[in-house]
Scaffold this motif. Structure first.
Motif, mmCIF file in Angstrom:
data_model
loop_
_atom_site.group_PDB
_atom_site.id
_atom_site.type_symbol
_atom_site.label_atom_id
_atom_site.label_comp_id
_atom_site.label_asym_id
_atom_site.label_seq_id
_atom_site.Cartn_x
_atom_site.Cartn_y
_atom_site.Cartn_z
ATOM 1 N N VAL A 1 32.926 47.413 37.049
ATOM 2 C CA VAL A 1 33.776 46.247 37.248
ATOM 3 C C VAL A 1 34.390 45.890 35.897
ATOM 4 C CG1 VAL A 1 31.889 44.607 36.859
ATOM 5 C CG2 VAL A 1 33.890 43.921 38.194
ATOM 6 N N ALA A 2 35.654 45.474 35.899
ATOM 7 C CA ALA A 2 36.349 45.199 34.652
ATOM 8 C C ALA A 2 35.774 43.964 33.961
ATOM 9 C CB ALA A 2 37.837 45.013 34.919
ATOM 10 N N SER B 1 40.188 45.120 30.428
ATOM 11 C CA SER B 1 39.000 45.658 29.758
ATOM 12 C C SER B 1 39.216 45.658 28.253
ATOM 13 C CB SER B 1 38.708 47.085 30.234
ATOM 14 O OG SER B 1 38.480 47.128 31.628
ATOM 15 N N MET C 1 38.368 40.426 36.047
ATOM 16 C CA MET C 1 39.036 40.788 37.289
ATOM 17 C C MET C 1 39.980 39.653 37.656
ATOM 18 S SD MET C 1 37.737 43.793 38.336
ATOM 19 C CE MET C 1 38.010 43.858 40.106
ATOM 20 N N LEU D 1 43.029 44.276 36.355
ATOM 21 C CA LEU D 1 41.766 44.551 35.667
ATOM 22 C C LEU D 1 42.027 44.579 34.166
ATOM 23 C CD1 LEU D 1 41.823 46.331 38.501
ATOM 24 C CD2 LEU D 1 39.554 47.014 37.705
ATOM 25 N N ALA E 1 38.904 49.174 42.152
ATOM 26 C CA ALA E 1 40.353 49.037 42.324
ATOM 27 C C ALA E 1 40.962 50.419 42.514
ATOM 28 C CB ALA E 1 40.968 48.340 41.109
ATOM 29 N N TRP F 1 40.908 52.073 37.394
ATOM 30 C CA TRP F 1 40.016 51.277 36.567
ATOM 31 C C TRP F 1 39.634 52.078 35.325
ATOM 32 C CZ3 TRP F 1 38.500 53.806 40.961
ATOM 33 C CH2 TRP F 1 37.420 54.669 40.872
ATOM 34 N N SER G 1 38.741 45.429 47.036
ATOM 35 C CA SER G 1 39.722 46.465 46.716
ATOM 36 C C SER G 1 40.316 46.994 48.011
ATOM 37 C CB SER G 1 39.059 47.597 45.920
ATOM 38 O OG SER G 1 40.007 48.582 45.579
#
Length: 762
Positions: free
Chosen positions: A604-605, A520, A608, A518, A236, A239, A216
């Motif tokens: 964390v997504a 999700s 990524m 990202l 990031a 997020w 990032s």
């Protein structure tokens, strides 16, 4: 002693008379030029009488400016900062009209619009005259500039009879936001930054080295680690956090404050600036007691904690307010002219620069720069131990004009003049100062993803998921730090930056941070696995991995653990990632370690996404409307710089001295805990957390081990009103940073490389 006082009093009297005379002459000249401005009676006056009238008017205006203006500005702190800047002309003109009314026999008169012009010119002339006389007088310059900084002097070394120039030096850290190592070297070599070039050319001056960001590569992650020692779980610029269904945005005050709180909780340390420090123009406080334009403190209540507090001291001087307002207008006109010229010449790549952008650019390149520089100058005269200031001008312009554009080069020239001013004042302050220059990331050029391929990342994700895609691609919002800073200055609510919070839970949330995306799935608890994604959207991962604008994906597999997917069906378990081959080979040394570290973050997504990178041209494709971008891997964005005085220990020697301790920490780390080695294979300074350790060491070398004067604060923002929460790490009366003695560094086991023509070392 008495003779010195009389000399100072005499010099002050001479300056006052000179400024008064210059103002009176300006009034006379303007009265002869402007038709709606007069200094004579209807029947006419002698030259002597007119001169007396001008002197009277100039004196009255000067007194009103000195006595009434600061009160007005303080009263108007409830007004948004940019509105206050616009009111400068009106307030100045009003004071002039009052001054003219005070002239005997009604000989002074002006139309309201003329009064605005006359007041602006008089303020500029008075400021120039005062500066010209004061520049050779250290005491006078100190008194004048110390008014420009917002600070509480109580408890500072300067007010307690601290050491003079023969004592321990202070340190000023100036962050040139977004200026990469290569951009700085090129600007110095081209003569755009003579101050920096002089530091590099002087054999006893400074040394320059690049460092490598985390995955990032943006201000939120880098500056949080530099100031607070940790950017763990900052994947990031923005997020999504599933457990609270919120989008964290680094440039949103509430998010910045929470990021700062988490970092302090993790490190159990208030920050880099805890000891007699000042934080100016930053996203985070760094533990400083003196704050100005600090985003994480913008939403806090209490004296001195609001973001607008930093504006008061600067705008309390009408001459500074007028100069900044005029420069603001000039910058707006300059941006409109430059964007119009770019459209006429059909320059590519190009993004839209209309709407409010000219004003956002002017705020970043003029208002914030002037206020931050003035605050730093005040800190120097106050004798602060450590000052950290961020100048965001280049970053903002490079996003929209390109990092190598003529527009961005002009900004570097003006930033260099600010550096020259700070260096000049540092030579005149009671305390000696070391100036450290650094950046938080660089910028990589390239056409936007939407411009290149005709659809946004969000459109591509929806298409791969079998969801409807709008005909007109809805482009993602800019991640520019300046945009939200302007909204805060206007007292406007900061937008979330995305509309996904209102989206259906079954729809994927797509966020962009430069060339890092990202994705999700909010209705899947925890981190979604590759198998879950494939069952729901069988074509999504292959659509993304094989798109020409995407370099690689990171996703968790139930069978193989986390894996990196690339074009042509490439699939590499994260434990087997290599910088020499596979999907990450083009991204250079350290890419695999950066991805592995981010994979350990709780937030964390699910997917990524890093854009493609062309090592031949250095280009990436931002998922936002930016032709100069940063946020992921690829090119100059991951290669910022560190420029330091040669008297300080080399960063690589500091990292080498910590290697043994770091190895022990890695062995004793709990599962899932992120610990980065300070000296990775191949050497170099890697990660913003390593930069924090270097800067901390330099502060210790300058001032010796110290113990903070307070221990009750949790947010690291000076005298804080919230105690440590119950059960938090460090809670209790002993929650203070432990002073560590400075141990001598072992002799380096390497040969220092000779600097090249620019002073750069490997």
């Amino acid at each position: 002693m008495a003779d010195g006082k009389w000399r100072r009093a005499g010099a002050t009297l001479i300056r006052v008379i000179a400024v008064w005379a210059a103002s009176a002459l300006t009034l006379l000249a303007l009265a002869g030029i402007l038709p709606d401005f007069r200094l004579q009676s209807d029947d006419g006056d002698t030259i002597t009488r007119t001169a007396f009238t001008a002197a009277w008017g100039a004196g009255a205006f000067g007194l009103l400016s000195a006595l009434v203006w600061p009160v007005l500005v303080r009263a108007l702190l409830i007004v948004p900062a940019l509105v206050l800047g616009a009111l400068v002309f009106f307030l100045n003109g009003s004071l002039l009209l009052i001054a003219l009314r005070l002239i005997p026999d009604g000989r002074g008169d002006a139309a309201p619009e003329t009064a605005v012009v006359v007041a602006a010119v008089m303020s500029a002339v008075a400021s120039a005259t005062s500066t010209a006389f004061a520049v050779r007088d250290d005491d006078a310059y100190r008194r004048r500039l110390s008014r420009l900084a917002y600070r509480r002097r109580r408890g500072s070394p300067a007010d307690q009879g601290g050491p003079g120039r023969e004592g321990p030096p202070g340190t000023v850290f100036i962050q040139l936001d977004g200026v990469g190592h290569d951009a700085l070297v090129a600007a110095a070599a081209a003569g755009l930054m003579p101050t920096v070039a002089g530091w590099l050319a002087d054999s006893s001056g400074h040394r320059l080295t690049p460092w490598r960001t985390d995955w990032s590569s943006q201000t939120g992650a880098s500056q949080l680690a530099i100031l607070h020692g940790s950017n763990h779980d900052v994947p990031a610029f923005r997020w999504y956090e599933k457990e609270t269904r919120t989008v964290m945005v680094s440039s949103r005050p509430a998010s910045a404050l929470e990021m700062q709180r988490r970092a302090i909780e993790r490190t159990r340390d208030g920050g880099l600036l805890t000891i007699d420090g000042a934080s100016r123009g930053n996203l985070f406080s760094g533990g400083a007691g003196q704050l100005a334009l600090v985003l994480s403190m913008a939403a806090r209540r209490g004296k001195g904690s609001r973001s607008r507090a930093g504006y008061f001291a600067y705008f309390s001087d009408p001459a500074n307010a007028t100069r900044t307002a005029l420069s603001f207008v000039a910058e707006v006109v300059r941006e409109i002219g430059q964007s119009t010229r770019a459209r006429a010449r059909k320059v590519t790549p190009r993004v839209k620069r209309g709407g409010l952008y000219p004003f956002i650019r002017a705020f970043a390149t003029v208002v914030e720069r002037d206020v931050v520089v003035a605050a730093v100058l005040g800190d120097l005269f106050a004798g602060r131990t450590a000052v950290y200031a961020d100048l965001v001008a280049y970053d903002e312009v490079a996003h929209h004009s390109g990092p190598h554009s003529r527009d961005a080069e002009k900004v570097l020239e003006r930033l260099d003049r600010s550096l020259a001013l700070i260096a000049k004042i540092a030579d005149r302050t009671p305390r000696a100062y070391r100036i450290v220059l650094l950046s938080d990331h660089g910028q990589s050029p390239g056409e936007t993803f939407a411009g290149k391929y005709g659809l946004t990342l969000k459109d591509l994700v929806r298409a791969g998921s079998g969801l409807p895609v709008p005909r007109r691609a809805q482009r993602t919002r800019s991640a520019s730090e300046a945009r939200d800073a302007v909204r805060i200055a206007l007292h406007r609510p900061v937008e979330g930056g995305v509309d996904e919070q209102a989206a259906k839970l079954s729809d994927p949330i797509v966020l962009a941070s430069g060339n890092l995306g990202l994705i999700s799935f909010p209705d899947i608890g925890g981190r979604a696995s590759r198998e879950q994604i494939d069952r729901r959207h069988p074509a999504l991962l292959s659509t993304l991995a094989n798109h020409p604008g995407i370099g690689f994906l990171l996703v968790r597999s139930e069978e193989h653990g986390s894996v990196v997917l690339g074009p042509g069906g490439a699939e590499v378990p994260i434990a087997e990632l290599s910088d020499e081959e596979g999907p990450l080979a083009v991204f250079g040394a350290g890419a695999a370690d950066a991805v592995r570290r981010t994979d350990t973050f709780p937030h964390v997504a699910d997917i990524m996404v890093n854009s493609m990178y062309d090592p031949g041209t250095g280009t990436v494709h931002a998922f936002e409307e930016q032709i100069g971008s940063h946020g992921g891997l690829g090119g100059e964005q991951s290669r910022p710089f560190l420029l330091w005085p040669r008297g300080l220990t080399d960063p690589l020697d500091i990292m080498a001295a910590e290697s043994a301790e770091s190895a022990e920490s890695v062995e004793s780390a709990e599962p899932g805990e992120s610990v980065s080695a300070p000296v990775p294979p191949g050497g170099g300074l890697v990660g913003a957390e390593a930069v924090h350790r270097v800067l901390t060491r330099w502060l210790q070398e300058s001032s010796g081990p110290q113990v903070p004067v307070r221990a009750e604060g949790f947010a690291g923002a000076g005298p804080v009103d919230e105690p440590f929460p119950p059960g938090a790490p460090g809670a209790g009366p002993t929650a203070a940073r432990t002073a560590r003695a400075i141990e001598p560094l072992p002799p380096p086991n390497r040969q220092d490389p000779a600097p090249d023509a620019t002073g750069t070392t490997a």
